[in-house]
Design a protein around this motif. Structure first.
Motif, PDB file in Angstrom:
ATOM      1  N   TRP A   1       0.897  -1.172   0.008  1.00 12.18           N
ATOM      2  CA  TRP A   1       0.035  -0.079   0.079  1.00 12.18           C
ATOM      3  C   TRP A   1       1.023   1.295   0.068  1.00 12.18           C
ATOM      4  CZ3 TRP A   1      -4.346  -0.996   4.467  1.00 12.18           C
ATOM      5  CH2 TRP A   1      -4.906  -2.076   4.001  1.00 12.18           C
ATOM      6  N   TYR A   2       2.065   1.107   0.269  1.00 11.77           N
ATOM      7  CA  TYR A   2       2.946   2.290   0.637  1.00 11.77           C
ATOM      8  C   TYR A   2       3.187   3.314  -0.984  1.00 11.77           C
ATOM      9  CZ  TYR A   2       7.061   4.903   1.523  1.00 11.77           C
ATOM     10  OH  TYR A   2       8.169   5.769   1.678  1.00 11.77           O
ATOM     11  N   LYS A   3       2.877   4.415  -0.827  1.00 13.98           N
ATOM     12  CA  LYS A   3       3.182   5.272  -1.873  1.00 13.98           C
ATOM     13  C   LYS A   3       4.224   6.314  -1.399  1.00 13.98           C
ATOM     14  CE  LYS A   3      -1.453   5.321  -3.935  1.00 13.98           C
ATOM     15  NZ  LYS A   3      -2.673   6.499  -4.517  1.00 13.98           N
ATOM     16  N   PRO A   4       5.448   6.179  -1.689  1.00 15.25           N
ATOM     17  CA  PRO A   4       6.597   6.918  -1.153  1.00 15.25           C
ATOM     18  C   PRO A   4       6.467   8.461  -1.299  1.00 15.25           C
ATOM     19  CG  PRO A   4       7.177   5.774  -3.234  1.00 15.25           C
ATOM     20  CD  PRO A   4       5.939   5.276  -2.818  1.00 15.25           C
ATOM     21  N   TYR A   5       5.500   8.884  -2.234  1.00 11.90           N
ATOM     22  CA  TYR A   5       5.240  10.504  -2.281  1.00 11.90           C
ATOM     23  C   TYR A   5       3.836  10.820  -2.035  1.00 11.90           C
ATOM     24  CZ  TYR A   5      10.110  10.714  -3.274  1.00 11.90           C
ATOM     25  OH  TYR A   5      11.708  10.428  -3.321  1.00 11.90           O
ATOM     26  N   GLU A   6       3.291  10.242  -1.200  1.00 10.24           N
ATOM     27  CA  GLU A   6       1.810  10.704  -0.919  1.00 10.24           C
ATOM     28  C   GLU A   6       2.140  11.433   0.348  1.00 10.24           C
ATOM     29  OE1 GLU A   6      -0.909   7.680   0.361  1.00 10.24           O
ATOM     30  OE2 GLU A   6      -2.431   8.565  -1.347  1.00 10.24           O
ATOM     31  N   GLY A   7       1.803  12.645   0.262  1.00 12.08           N
ATOM     32  CA  GLY A   7       1.761  13.588   1.650  1.00 12.08           C
ATOM     33  C   GLY A   7       0.827  13.183   2.623  1.00 12.08           C
ATOM     34  N   ASP A   8       1.255  13.303   3.926  1.00 17.39           N
ATOM     35  CA  ASP A   8      -0.024  13.321   4.981  1.00 17.39           C
ATOM     36  C   ASP A   8      -0.773  14.599   4.863  1.00 17.39           C
ATOM     37  OD1 ASP A   8       1.702  15.157   6.210  1.00 17.39           O
ATOM     38  OD2 ASP A   8       2.386  13.924   7.856  1.00 17.39           O
TER      39      ASP A   8
ATOM     40  N   SER B   1      13.239   3.207   4.455  1.00 18.91           N
ATOM     41  CA  SER B   1      14.752   3.132   4.121  1.00 18.91           C
ATOM     42  C   SER B   1      14.825   2.084   3.205  1.00 18.91           C
ATOM     43  CB  SER B   1      15.493   2.743   5.396  1.00 18.91           C
ATOM     44  OG  SER B   1      15.146   3.817   6.352  1.00 18.91           O
ATOM     45  N   PHE B   2      15.692   2.374   2.409  1.00 17.69           N
ATOM     46  CA  PHE B   2      16.351   0.937   1.468  1.00 17.69           C
ATOM     47  C   PHE B   2      16.411  -0.160   2.671  1.00 17.69           C
ATOM     48  CE2 PHE B   2      18.139   3.711  -2.210  1.00 17.69           C
ATOM     49  CZ  PHE B   2      16.713   3.825  -2.693  1.00 17.69           C
ATOM     50  N   GLY B   3      16.029  -1.460   1.892  1.00 15.46           N
ATOM     51  CA  GLY B   3      15.990  -2.541   2.776  1.00 15.46           C
ATOM     52  C   GLY B   3      15.115  -3.001   4.043  1.00 15.46           C
ATOM     53  N   ASP B   4      14.313  -2.211   3.942  1.00 12.22           N
ATOM     54  CA  ASP B   4      13.330  -2.504   5.324  1.00 12.22           C
ATOM     55  C   ASP B   4      11.933  -2.967   4.554  1.00 12.22           C
ATOM     56  OD1 ASP B   4      11.947  -0.167   4.310  1.00 12.22           O
ATOM     57  OD2 ASP B   4      12.274   0.828   6.106  1.00 12.22           O
ATOM     58  N   GLY B   5      11.896  -3.292   3.289  1.00  9.14           N
ATOM     59  CA  GLY B   5      10.694  -3.962   2.818  1.00  9.14           C
ATOM     60  C   GLY B   5       9.894  -3.180   1.957  1.00  9.14           C
ATOM     61  N   TYR B   6      10.014  -2.083   2.012  1.00  8.57           N
ATOM     62  CA  TYR B   6       9.150  -1.211   1.303  1.00  8.57           C
ATOM     63  C   TYR B   6       9.976  -0.617   0.027  1.00  8.57           C
ATOM     64  CZ  TYR B   6       6.408  -0.520   5.211  1.00  8.57           C
ATOM     65  OH  TYR B   6       5.471  -0.738   6.584  1.00  8.57           O
ATOM     66  N   ARG B   7      10.075  -1.718  -0.866  1.00  4.01           N
ATOM     67  CA  ARG B   7      10.574  -1.519  -2.145  1.00  4.01           C
ATOM     68  C   ARG B   7      10.039  -0.222  -2.893  1.00  4.01           C
ATOM     69  NH1 ARG B   7      10.287  -6.878  -2.055  1.00  4.01           N
ATOM     70  NH2 ARG B   7       8.531  -6.468  -3.818  1.00  4.01           N
ATOM     71  N   HIS B   8      10.973   0.869  -3.137  1.00  4.91           N
ATOM     72  CA  HIS B   8      10.425   1.873  -3.903  1.00  4.91           C
ATOM     73  C   HIS B   8      11.397   2.595  -4.871  1.00  4.91           C
ATOM     74  CE1 HIS B   8      12.016   3.469  -0.249  1.00  4.91           C
ATOM     75  NE2 HIS B   8      12.019   4.584  -0.777  1.00  4.91           N
ATOM     76  N   HIS B   9      11.019   3.647  -5.545  1.00  3.45           N
ATOM     77  CA  HIS B   9      11.824   4.107  -6.716  1.00  3.45           C
ATOM     78  C   HIS B   9      11.984   5.703  -6.275  1.00  3.45           C
ATOM     79  CE1 HIS B   9      13.867   4.994 -10.279  1.00  3.45           C
ATOM     80  NE2 HIS B   9      13.296   5.768 -10.661  1.00  3.45           N
ATOM     81  N   ILE B  10      13.346   6.077  -6.162  1.00  2.00           N
ATOM     82  CA  ILE B  10      13.713   7.450  -6.020  1.00  2.00           C
ATOM     83  C   ILE B  10      14.296   7.938  -7.158  1.00  2.00           C
ATOM     84  CG2 ILE B  10      15.011   8.820  -4.281  1.00  2.00           C
ATOM     85  CD1 ILE B  10      13.201   7.365  -2.687  1.00  2.00           C
ATOM     86  N   THR B  11      14.115   9.295  -7.603  1.00  2.00           N
ATOM     87  CA  THR B  11      14.437   9.821  -8.831  1.00  2.00           C
ATOM     88  C   THR B  11      14.496  11.385  -8.654  1.00  2.00           C
ATOM     89  OG1 THR B  11      14.231  10.121 -10.937  1.00  2.00           O
ATOM     90  CG2 THR B  11      12.268   9.801  -9.718  1.00  2.00           C
ATOM     91  N   GLY B  12      15.458  11.838  -9.171  1.00  2.00           N
ATOM     92  CA  GLY B  12      15.241  13.550  -9.273  1.00  2.00           C
ATOM     93  C   GLY B  12      14.441  14.053 -10.481  1.00  2.00           C
TER      94      GLY B  12
ATOM     95  N   VAL C   1      10.805  14.905 -12.089  1.00  2.00           N
ATOM     96  CA  VAL C   1       9.588  15.149 -11.355  1.00  2.00           C
ATOM     97  C   VAL C   1       8.701  13.516 -11.308  1.00  2.00           C
ATOM     98  CG1 VAL C   1       7.291  16.441 -11.568  1.00  2.00           C
ATOM     99  CG2 VAL C   1       9.529  17.616 -11.914  1.00  2.00           C
ATOM    100  N   HIS C   2       8.089  13.417 -10.246  1.00  2.00           N
ATOM    101  CA  HIS C   2       7.552  11.935 -10.100  1.00  2.00           C
ATOM    102  C   HIS C   2       6.011  12.135  -9.482  1.00  2.00           C
ATOM    103  CE1 HIS C   2      10.549  13.269  -6.725  1.00  2.00           C
ATOM    104  NE2 HIS C   2       9.325  13.160  -6.027  1.00  2.00           N
TER     105      HIS C   2
ATOM    106  N   THR D   1       6.881  11.322 -14.170  1.00  2.00           N
ATOM    107  CA  THR D   1       5.653  11.737 -14.742  1.00  2.00           C
ATOM    108  C   THR D   1       5.898  12.944 -15.639  1.00  2.00           C
ATOM    109  OG1 THR D   1       3.561  12.490 -14.383  1.00  2.00           O
ATOM    110  CG2 THR D   1       5.039  13.140 -12.737  1.00  2.00           C
ATOM    111  N   GLU D   2       5.258  13.048 -16.743  1.00  2.00           N
ATOM    112  CA  GLU D   2       5.232  14.333 -17.703  1.00  2.00           C
ATOM    113  C   GLU D   2       3.568  14.770 -17.703  1.00  2.00           C
ATOM    114  OE1 GLU D   2       6.952  13.276 -21.075  1.00  2.00           O
ATOM    115  OE2 GLU D   2       8.957  13.452 -20.291  1.00  2.00           O
ATOM    116  N   ASN D   3       2.671  14.257 -16.654  1.00  2.00           N
ATOM    117  CA  ASN D   3       1.524  14.720 -16.627  1.00  2.00           C
ATOM    118  C   ASN D   3       1.144  16.165 -15.908  1.00  2.00           C
ATOM    119  OD1 ASN D   3      -1.073  14.987 -15.075  1.00  2.00           O
ATOM    120  ND2 ASN D   3      -1.677  12.931 -15.999  1.00  2.00           N
TER     121      ASN D   3
END
Lengths: 380, 276
Positions: free
Chosen positions: A207-214, A223-234, A236-237, A244-246
């Motif tokens: 369910w984890y969305k790494p860039y969904e604000g509270d 953190s990398f390695g704690d089971g929440y595999r996600h993508h980090i990029t510079g 715009v995402h 994304t280009e939306n």
């Protein structure tokens, strides 16, 4: 092992106090590159980090130092680098990455004379606007300034706390005077230090969305390695961290980055007032200049001038809500700086004809003395 | 191997990512990606313990598509980010994918120092002799005389030999393959990931769109055929003269040596510091 944090009075240099403050805040990774007048921070942490279970590394340049602290922070470890003018120019590229990818980290810039190689061993405050706008593109950032050795310790802890709380890089602007002044400081015991850590995700990994604000726009950080595999990029995402280009998603990205800081203004904006209660003229100062300013206020008071001081600890976001009442109260405000006028333009920006704003600038590598400021105050 | 590449690929591809990918049809990047996945599959690593970092360029997009802890960094700086990740959590298996311009032009300083520093990292450098994503400008590995959008009259600089550069800079393990030699590539990546220390795998790859087209090298298949014809093993190369090696690509393991690994050395530093 407990961090190397003394709980008694110590005679420390500003740079050493920053190192102790970082450890007290929970920093366990430091990457740096030698540069005057910031090198003592590296030297102190090369000694203390391994004793505290942390890691010190000297990288090949400041670009690499900045990259390394971002990597360490993504792996879940609080991280810092420290540099000065030329190195501060080099960190800007990856600093922007930390802003875009919302990676908590602390960058210390012990300001020396510029531009370019400038005056390597002289104090200056020429990097103030660069700290705010040095990396390209619209971006959120927090900039704090220190004026005493005690400040170096407490503001470094505050910097880490803000960085973790808002997922934003925090810049600490010191200067050559604060860096190399030795003062006696009372350092608290580790258990007395208030520490904020980044919010970890509480949802299942799928369910984890790494860039969904509270509700305040700040995303939980895995953190990398704690089971929440996600993508980090510079790039715009979107909320998932994917490029994304939306247009709608691009707008959300920018709005959230800006708003998470705007919503935090009350916690982020810090100033100190000195004898402002009945002041008719005031100094607005930061960094080592605030020390001379405090003395100048005393000297002016002895001459019968009702003078006061507003010391800025937070430079950016500019503490408008703290500055405006001073502008409204006083007939004139003096803004002394060791640059050609970088915070005075912010003061002028928020001054809606409330009072007269007077600049006082010094760029000859010398300190601004109390006498030159009290002389200005008396004439105002 | 009984399990097909397709099964492995689907195991590791991100299904919540909007495909298609950005790579051109026939691009060698897909071969390198599949080789990496086969190596990870064979090593029985969990997805959670793998970090895949990249820089900027066509190769830089690889992590986006794969279901690991993925990190798309700035141009040339992937190794610096990876250094921080590895030192902060040495239990993670950190692989860095870069292109030739990424690793040896803008990231050249980081590359040689990462090799010298000898952290336990795996660097895969996809060398297609050109800046593909930006439109075919010459890179540090564009051969003398070759045409690119910034060397329209022929290139006047000498090319880096990436694997040899890594050997000289002090990497613990250095190997080279081409995208034609896919099975060798699987093995070399697996060896590199097993290696304690900084391990480099250079992969000669085709950019028929930006490089092949401007240099009359044909399409993807023609370029792969040329890799087959011009490749020569390390053992065979050792018996040939410099003249005989002209135009050949040496493939296999160039260096495999035991050097102090700085991740482990730092553990010793912590002990020394605690005792002092």
């Amino acid at each position: 092992m407990m961090p190397e944090t003394p709980s008694k009075r110590q005679l420390l240099q500003g740079n050493e106090a920053i190192a102790h403050g970082a450890l007290a805040a929970g920093c366990r990774f430091f990457a740096g590159y030698p540069i005057t007048p910031a090198s003592e921070i590296s030297e102190e942490l090369a000694t203390l980090m391994p004793r505290s279970g942390g890691t010190f590394i000297q990288m090949e340049d400041e670009i690499a130092s900045m990259g390394a602290i971002i990597g360490a922070s993504l792996a879940g470890v609080k991280a810092m680098t420290a540099t000065s003018g030329p190195g501060f120019s080099l960190i800007q590229e990856n600093l922007g990455y930390a802003c875009a990818a919302e990676v908590p980290c602390v960058v210390v810039n012990v300001m020396r004379g510029g531009p370019s190689t400038g005056l390597a061993t002289s104090p200056a405050q020429g990097d103030v606007q660069m700290a705010r706008w040095g990396t390209h593109g619209d971006h959120p950032i927090i900039v704090l300034a220190v004026s005493t050795v005690s400040d170096c310790f407490t503001t470094t802890i505050k910097a880490f706390n803000l960085s973790e709380q808002f997922r934003v890089p925090v810049i600490i602007l010191s200067d050559e005077i604060v860096a190399h002044t030795r003062e006696c400081v009372e350092l608290p015991a580790p258990e007395e230090v208030y520490i904020i850590n980044r919010i970890r995700p509480s949802v299942p990994p799928e369910w984890y969305k790494p860039y969904e604000g509270d509700s305040r726009g700040i995303p939980a950080m895995a953190s990398f390695g704690d089971g929440y595999r996600h993508h980090i990029t510079g790039l715009v995402h979107d909320d998932h961290g994917f490029p994304t280009e939306n247009p709608g998603e691009i707008l959300n990205f920018h709005q959230r980055l800006t708003q998470k800081i705007t919503r935090g203004f009350p916690e982020i904006m810090m100033t100190r007032s000195y004898r402002l209660e009945d002041a008719e003229v005031a100094i607005i100062a930061y960094g080592s200049v605030a020390r001379s300013a405090m003395r100048a206020v005393e000297e002016a008071r002895q001459q019968g001038i009702r003078a006061g001081l507003l010391q800025l600890i937070t430079l950016f976001p500019f503490p408008r809500s703290h500055v405006t009442p001073v502008l409204k109260q006083c007939r004139a405000v003096l803004v002394p700086e060791m640059n050609m006028g970088q915070i005075s333009r912010e003061v002028q920006r928020v001054n809606q004809s409330f009072c007269t704003v007077v600049k006082h600038n010094r760029v000859d590598g010398q300190v601004i003395t109390p006498d030159e400021l009290s002389t200005r105050l008396i004439k105002m | 191997m009984s399990v097909s590449t397709q099964t492995i690929r689907h195991e590791y591809l991100r299904h919540n990512k909007k495909f298609p990918h950005v790579w051109c049809p026939g691009c060698g990047n897909g071969i390198v990606m599949a080789a990496l996945l086969r190596a990870i599959y064979r090593m029985e690593l969990s997805k959670d313990e793998v970090v895949l970092a990249s820089g900027i360029g066509c190769s830089g997009r690889m992590p986006t598509y794969l279901d690991f802890n993925t990190l798309h960094t700035t141009h040339g700086r992937a190794l610096t980010f990876a250094t921080g990740v590895k030192l902060a959590n040495p239990a993670l298996n950190v692989v860095v994918v870069m292109g030739d311009g990424d690793a040896t032009a803008i990231g050249g300083n980081h590359f040689i120092h990462a090799a010298r520093r000898n952290l336990n990292l795996t660097a895969i450098i996809i060398n297609n002799s050109i800046y593909g994503m930006t439109g075919g400008q010459y890179s540090p590995t564009t051969p003398f005389g070759a045409r690119s959008t910034t060397s329209v009259y022929g290139h006047i600089e000498q090319a880096f030999s990436i694997a040899e550069l890594a050997v000289t800079a002090g990497a613990s393990f250095v190997a080279r393959s081409t995208v034609y030699h896919a099975e060798l590539l699987d093995t070399l990546i697996e060896q590199a990931m097993h290696k304690q220390g900084f391990a480099v795998v250079e992969v000669i790859s085709n950019c028929h769109v930006q490089y092949g087209r401007r240099n009359q090298l044909g399409g993807a298949v023609d370029m792969l055929k040329s890799y087959k014809e011009n490749a020569i093993t390390v053992a065979r190369a050792a018996q040939l003269t410099a003249e005989q090696l002209e135009g050949k690509t040496t493939i296999g393991v160039l260096t495999d040596r035991q050097l102090p690994v700085s991740t482990e050395e730092y553990e010793k530093i912590r002990l020394r510091a605690e005792q002092s």
